[in-house]
Scaffold this motif. Structure first.
Motif, short mmCIF file in Angstrom:
data_model
loop_
_atom_site.label_atom_id
_atom_site.label_comp_id
_atom_site.label_asym_id
_atom_site.label_seq_id
_atom_site.Cartn_x
_atom_site.Cartn_y
_atom_site.Cartn_z
N GLU A 1 -13.31 0.51 1.39
CA GLU A 1 -13.61 0.39 -0.04
C GLU A 1 -12.96 -0.87 -0.62
OE1 GLU A 1 -12.98 2.86 -4.24
OE2 GLU A 1 -12.23 3.67 -2.33
N GLY B 1 -4.18 3.76 2.72
CA GLY B 1 -4.22 3.25 4.09
C GLY B 1 -5.23 3.92 4.98
N THR B 2 -6.05 4.83 4.44
CA THR B 2 -7.06 5.50 5.26
C THR B 2 -8.20 4.53 5.57
OG1 THR B 2 -8.37 6.27 3.38
CG2 THR B 2 -6.54 7.69 4.12
N PRO B 3 -8.96 4.78 6.64
CA PRO B 3 -10.12 3.91 6.94
C PRO B 3 -11.08 3.78 5.77
CG PRO B 3 -9.62 5.31 8.82
CD PRO B 3 -8.74 5.78 7.69
N ASP B 4 -11.36 4.89 5.08
CA ASP B 4 -12.29 4.83 3.94
C ASP B 4 -11.72 3.97 2.81
OD1 ASP B 4 -14.13 6.38 5.21
OD2 ASP B 4 -13.60 8.24 4.16
N ALA B 5 -10.42 4.12 2.55
CA ALA B 5 -9.79 3.34 1.48
C ALA B 5 -9.79 1.85 1.81
CB ALA B 5 -8.36 3.83 1.25
N LEU B 6 -9.53 1.52 3.07
CA LEU B 6 -9.53 0.12 3.49
C LEU B 6 -10.93 -0.48 3.40
CD1 LEU B 6 -7.13 0.34 6.58
CD2 LEU B 6 -6.60 -0.54 4.30
N ARG C 1 -2.71 8.32 -4.18
CA ARG C 1 -3.88 8.16 -3.30
C ARG C 1 -3.42 7.47 -2.02
NH1 ARG C 1 -8.13 4.94 -6.96
NH2 ARG C 1 -9.20 4.83 -4.96
N ASP C 2 -3.91 7.92 -0.89
CA ASP C 2 -3.56 7.27 0.38
C ASP C 2 -4.43 6.04 0.54
OD1 ASP C 2 -2.93 6.45 2.90
OD2 ASP C 2 -3.17 8.41 3.84
N SER D 1 0.33 3.70 -2.98
CA SER D 1 -0.15 5.05 -2.66
C SER D 1 0.70 6.10 -3.36
CB SER D 1 -0.11 5.27 -1.14
OG SER D 1 -1.04 4.44 -0.48
N ARG E 1 0.81 -1.22 0.00
CA ARG E 1 0.00 0.00 0.00
C ARG E 1 0.84 1.27 0.00
NH1 ARG E 1 -0.13 -2.16 5.00
NH2 ARG E 1 0.06 -0.83 6.86
#
Length: 220
Positions: free
Chosen positions: A205, A198-203, A195-196, A190, A186
């Motif tokens: 998704e 590792g964010t909660p939203d990305a994880l 794009r990050d 990234s 990641r």
């Protein structure tokens, strides 16, 4: 004059900590997991593991023989943890689609919550599974998982919600790899894509994406 009483030989002294072997062993394994995760097999130090665990270094050799023996015990322990957690899900008692979705979600979330698992697997793959090949437990640990997936696939085929002739081993490798690759890469991904990841939203998704990929493949 009475003959002197025979001198009784003393039993071998127990290493400190042997009176509570389970607790001592668990403390050593926990400390060793941290040390091997942080430094790999070659960089890990038994002195540091003794310090982390609060156990005399002599006890580590008493229980595990040497550093390689301790490393193998750590590998077996982390595999046992995830396999036991999968069994506790009781997936075979549930609707096959819901159960398969739960297995996918569980695997993804377990990887997120246990980065040491991914790190130690990466280390052992660098060694081409040299240590894991000597394990007498590892295949037995994985048999229940494949049994669970096989049963779910069979029930899903019977209910006409899963395609036929799916290899349970291939399926699990796909489930695991879709999460393992993402988390292991990641940071580079990234950077490459700006794009990050590792964010909660990305994880979240990514977890949903993995579920849809696997369930989409299984549809008849």
């Amino acid at each position: 004059m009475d003959a002197p009483s025979p001198v009784k030989s003393k039993p071998p002294a127990r290493p400190a900590g042997e009176r509570d072997p389970e607790r001592t062993r668990a403390a050593i394994l926990a400390a060793a997991t941290e040390e091997f995760t942080a430094h790999g097999l070659n960089g890990a130090r038994v002195d540091e593991i003794a310090k982390r665990s609060g156990v005399n270094k002599r006890m580590i050799y008493y229980y595990f023989g040497d550093k390689n023996g301790l490393y193998l015990a750590v590998l077996e322990d982390i595999y046992a943890d995830i396999r036991n957690a999968e069994i506790r899900l009781r997936l075979t008692d549930r609707d096959p689609v819901d159960a398969m979705r739960e297995l996918v979600a569980f695997t993804w979330n377990y990887f997120i919550e246990h980065p040491e698992f991914l790190s130690l697997l990466g280390t052992e793959n660098l060694h081409r599974a040299k240590h894991l090949k000597t394990s007498k437990k590892i295949r037995e640990l994985h048999s229940p998982l494949i049994g669970i997936i096989t049963a779910l696939l069979a029930r899903g085929v019977k209910a006409k919600v899963f395609r036929a002739e799916v290899d349970p081993v291939q399926l699990y490798i796909t489930i695991a790899s879709l999460g393992f690759f993402y988390l292991s890469n990641r940071f580079t991904l990234s950077t490459i894509f700006g794009r990050d990841l590792g964010t909660p939203d990305a994880l979240a998704e990514r977890g949903k994406h993995i579920e849809e990929v696997v369930l989409g493949y299984l549809r008849p």
